[in-house]
Design an enzyme around this catalytic site. Sequence first.
Site, mmCIF file in Angstrom:
data_model
loop_
_atom_site.group_PDB
_atom_site.id
_atom_site.type_symbol
_atom_site.label_atom_id
_atom_site.label_comp_id
_atom_site.label_asym_id
_atom_site.label_seq_id
_atom_site.Cartn_x
_atom_site.Cartn_y
_atom_site.Cartn_z
ATOM 1 N N LYS A 108 -13.075 -18.701 -6.407
ATOM 2 C CA LYS A 108 -12.010 -18.585 -5.634
ATOM 3 C C LYS A 108 -11.386 -17.415 -5.345
ATOM 4 O O LYS A 108 -10.982 -17.076 -4.163
ATOM 5 C CB LYS A 108 -11.063 -19.505 -6.357
ATOM 6 C CG LYS A 108 -11.524 -21.112 -5.975
ATOM 7 C CD LYS A 108 -10.378 -22.155 -6.112
ATOM 8 C CE LYS A 108 -10.875 -23.425 -5.767
ATOM 9 N NZ LYS A 108 -11.477 -24.122 -6.762
ATOM 10 N N GLU A 130 -2.119 -22.751 -1.355
ATOM 11 C CA GLU A 130 -2.128 -24.285 -0.896
ATOM 12 C C GLU A 130 -2.360 -25.062 -2.231
ATOM 13 O O GLU A 130 -2.914 -24.580 -3.312
ATOM 14 C CB GLU A 130 -3.505 -24.319 -0.232
ATOM 15 C CG GLU A 130 -3.862 -25.568 0.198
ATOM 16 C CD GLU A 130 -5.376 -25.703 0.297
ATOM 17 O OE1 GLU A 130 -5.962 -26.640 0.740
ATOM 18 O OE2 GLU A 130 -6.099 -24.855 -0.382
ATOM 19 N N SER A 396 -20.296 -21.977 -10.014
ATOM 20 C CA SER A 396 -18.996 -21.610 -9.447
ATOM 21 C C SER A 396 -17.986 -21.282 -10.170
ATOM 22 O O SER A 396 -16.984 -20.692 -9.678
ATOM 23 C CB SER A 396 -18.905 -22.689 -8.316
ATOM 24 O OG SER A 396 -18.676 -23.730 -8.903
#
Length: 419
Positions: A108, A130, A396
């Site tokens: 991220k 967000e 990830s």
Amino acid sequence: MTISVPNSFRLGPDERGRFGAFGGRFVAETLMPLILDLERRYEATKSDPAFQAEFKGLLKHFVGRPSPLYRAERLTQHIREKAEAAGKPGGATIYFKREELNHTGAHKINNVLGQILLARRMGKTRILAEPGAGQHGVATATACARFGLECVVFMGAVDVERQKPNVYRMNMLGATVVPVRSGAATLKDAMNEAMRDWVANVEHTFYCIGTAAGPHPYPAMVRDFQCVIGKETKAQMMEMEGRRPDSLFACIGGGSNAIGLFHPFLDDPDVEIFGVEAAGHGLDKKHAASLTGGRPGVLHGNRTYLLMDEHGQIEEGHSISAGLDYPGIGPEHAWLKDSGRVTYLAATDDEALDAFQLCARLEGIIPALEPAHALARVCDVAQERPRDHLMVLNMSGRGDKDLAQVAAHLSGRSIDGMS
Ligand SMILES: *Cc1c(COP(=O)(O)O)cnc(C)c1O
């Protein structure tokens, strides 16, 4: 419905922000000027060599890129043994793209740094993260601390409770976490609050989205920032094996780590591409597989596949992994599904838990629960492919954040496939 196959899968979106029948810009009139301004500034900035140099410098020295491409020897061996026991000749060679080694422990941060650099060029001093999974809040709070920007994170009160360690991290980094108590006090309600705040404070506030979703230009912009994953993978595989990989796997929440890996390979027709959604308790029960188990509608400013009830009301996604329970999906994935370029599969909570443990024991890498979903499907598909097939899993994120939850789930369960 007939689908015309385009010359290139990498051309989108069009000038209206559409990927085929998906995407676009479905926002309130009050938001439109903000979104158009952002698009103009992003278009002007993205090809600016000074911006690219600054972004690349941060990725190298702050994030620690390039992340390694790592050959998972023992996992490969394990899968070959399972294939052999099942009378199959296969067992692909498995590689991990190690995004979990990035600063803050996931992919991220790549996107957040891109957006924060853009915000600075737009003269914004206050960043709205967000809401939703806390990992994006942590990445945003980190980048804001690095640049001395004010960071405000709206989170559903329920999620604040569920993701305490991430909330502590955000506070430690100087961010303000605002618990939202309206509605169901989860993601959707927090999103509404954040939008209201953005409109009210537009002069100096930038809305930083954590995945390749939302109104145009966010899906394309987030993708562009995450494409560093796929570009590095291409170069690293060329260096290690002298050729392209044969298949790619990534988990899908909103779709940012996946599109970042996939996009540079979309026009390489020999590369098979697989996205893996969260099947939760099962696709006939509670899950978060918007593509596999949802249908098209409009949410979060764009048209895409969504989890909806028969009246068109958005349903809450369920997944053991907080990063995957978004009820929608980035519009480019909706289009890649309908065009047939990418195959979307799903894995249940239990399958992800098994893959999580397998990876920890065999490779000494504790994965986040999100990529553990993709790993579960890697373990079956690899058995069906020959040994010289090169398969890449996007790792990830790391699993430290998930340990307490996994431990709670495992009390009473044993590890599948291992003694
Ligand atoms: C947030 C998150 C995801 C899901 O988000 P995408 O936008 O689909 O990539 C996947 N893995 C990790 C580790 C995450 O933190």
